[in-house]
Design an enzyme around this catalytic site. Structure first.
Site, PDB file in Angstrom:
ATOM      1  N   SER A 211       0.859  -1.184   0.000  1.00 47.00           N
ATOM      2  CA  SER A 211       0.000   0.000   0.000  1.00 47.00           C
ATOM      3  C   SER A 211       0.896   1.235   0.000  1.00 47.00           C
ATOM      4  CB  SER A 211      -1.002  -0.024   1.156  1.00 47.00           C
ATOM      5  OG  SER A 211      -0.382  -0.024   2.425  1.00 47.00           O
TER       6      SER A 211
ATOM      7  N   HIS B 260      -2.836  -0.898  -3.220  1.00 44.25           N
ATOM      8  CA  HIS B 260      -4.057  -0.168  -2.891  1.00 44.25           C
ATOM      9  C   HIS B 260      -4.165   1.070  -3.766  1.00 44.25           C
ATOM     10  CE1 HIS B 260      -4.291  -2.035   1.405  1.00 44.25           C
ATOM     11  NE2 HIS B 260      -4.718  -2.852   0.460  1.00 44.25           N
TER      12      HIS B 260
ATOM     13  N   ASP C 125      -3.782  -5.039   5.734  1.00 46.27           N
ATOM     14  CA  ASP C 125      -4.363  -5.810   4.634  1.00 46.27           C
ATOM     15  C   ASP C 125      -3.276  -6.678   4.012  1.00 46.27           C
ATOM     16  OD1 ASP C 125      -6.212  -6.728   2.734  1.00 46.27           O
ATOM     17  OD2 ASP C 125      -5.568  -5.211   1.280  1.00 46.27           O
TER      18      ASP C 125
END
Length: 322
Positions: free
Chosen positions: A14, A41, A133
């Site tokens: 990310s 992301h 995540d």
């Protein structure tokens, strides 16, 4: 049991991920005997230049993943905005399934789909980022006998994601991003026996990410929680002992991401309250002036008192917001 090559590499990142991904692909072997799938992301709107950046950064071709495309070794596939990038057998699937940790594409969704389809042949790589995540997906890869590679936190622009991964998984390799390409080349040259098939819960979650209707509703898979989904306000079900939640719409949240989303919601609520109080102060002040102009000092005093109260409340909220 027959051996098969470790020929599927899944990579997640990310914040700070572009720099880490460029460093990683720059050192990949030109003849890498594995397909590489990447989730970074991204905002849901617009386009992504990531495939072009990675295509120029290293010896392997990199393109956005296309629905139904067959996986090829020596190629990098990048998740497009607002779609989960999934692996089904030897093909790519793009899905508009529910967000996970507020993201689509989500790292966990890619990792989970790869291990459901390719079992121990999967290598999972987690790079720079915030929150967690991808950690649950990395645990699934490790549990099925796959290889786990984590960027060294002190090498990451944002060390939270690799640090969360290190706290949850015993990795096979912890190295700087610039060394990951060489590590992946060595891993892809090895073979492995497939382990037992993926757990039913993992398959159930994979069905949800793919946009399908799972065989069992979420309330039959876990216990009700006292929390609501930040995406849809539906009730969340605790399906992993306080660490992983899903709502009936399929949105998924780790405890860490849920806490961050609740903080964001609280900030939004406080800013909304502040705006409302300031508007109320302006209105009551105007009404007090009008009452004075009409020669009604008692009514004007009442409005002035209301203005003072809302001003004090607004000042307190400003102090809380910092």
């Amino acid at each position: 049991m027959a051996l098969r090559p470790r020929d599927v590499v899944v990579v997640g990142a990310s914040a700070g991920g572009v720099e880490a991904l460029r460093a990683m692909v720059a050192d990949l072997p030109a003849d890498l005997p594995a397909a590489v799938l990447v989730v970074l992301h991204l905002p849901s709107g617009g386009t992504s230049a990531l495939a072009g950046i990675l295509d120029r950064a290293g010896p392997l071709s990199a393109t956005p993943g296309r629905n139904g495309e067959r996986l090829a070794t020596g190629h990098v596939y990048v998740a497009p905005p607002d779609h989960h990038l999934l692996v089904i057998g030897d093909r790519i699937a793009l899905s508009h399934g529910p967000t996970e940790n507020g993201h689509r594409p989500a790292i966990n969704a890619l990792f989970r789909s790869a291990v459901v389809s390719h079992d121990a042949a999967v290598t999972g790589v987690l790079l720079s980022g915030v929150l967690d995540d991808g950690v649950a997906g990395l645990r699934a890869i490790a549990a099925q006998g796959g290889v786990v590679v984590i960027q060294a936190p002190d090498d990451a622009l944002y060390p939270a994601l690799p640090s969360h991964a290190l706290a949850a998984v015993s990795p096979d390799h912890v190295v700087p991003a610039a060394a990951i390409g060489e590590v992946l080349g060595k891993i892809a040259g090895t073979s492995v026996e497939n382990s037992v098939s993926a757990p039913e819960l993992l398959r159930w979650e994979n069905d949800i990410a793919g946009g399908g209707v799972p065989r069992e509703k979420v309330e039959y898979v876990g216990a009700p929680s006292e929390f609501s989904c930040p995406d849809c306000d539906g009730a969340l079900t605790d399906i992993e002992r306080g660490q992983w939640y899903r709502c009936r719409m399929g949105h998924a949240w780790s405890a860490e991401a849920l806490l961050a989303a609740q903080g964001s919601a609280l900030d939004r609520a406080m800013w909304t309250a502040l705006r409302t109080l300031e508007e109320r102060t302006a209105l009551t002040t105007r009404m007090a002036t009008q009452a004075h102009d009409r020669g009604s000092p008692a009514i004007a005093a009442r409005y002035e008192e209301q203005a003072r109260e809302t001003t004090e409340a607004a000042e307190e909220i400003r102090r809380q917001l910092g």
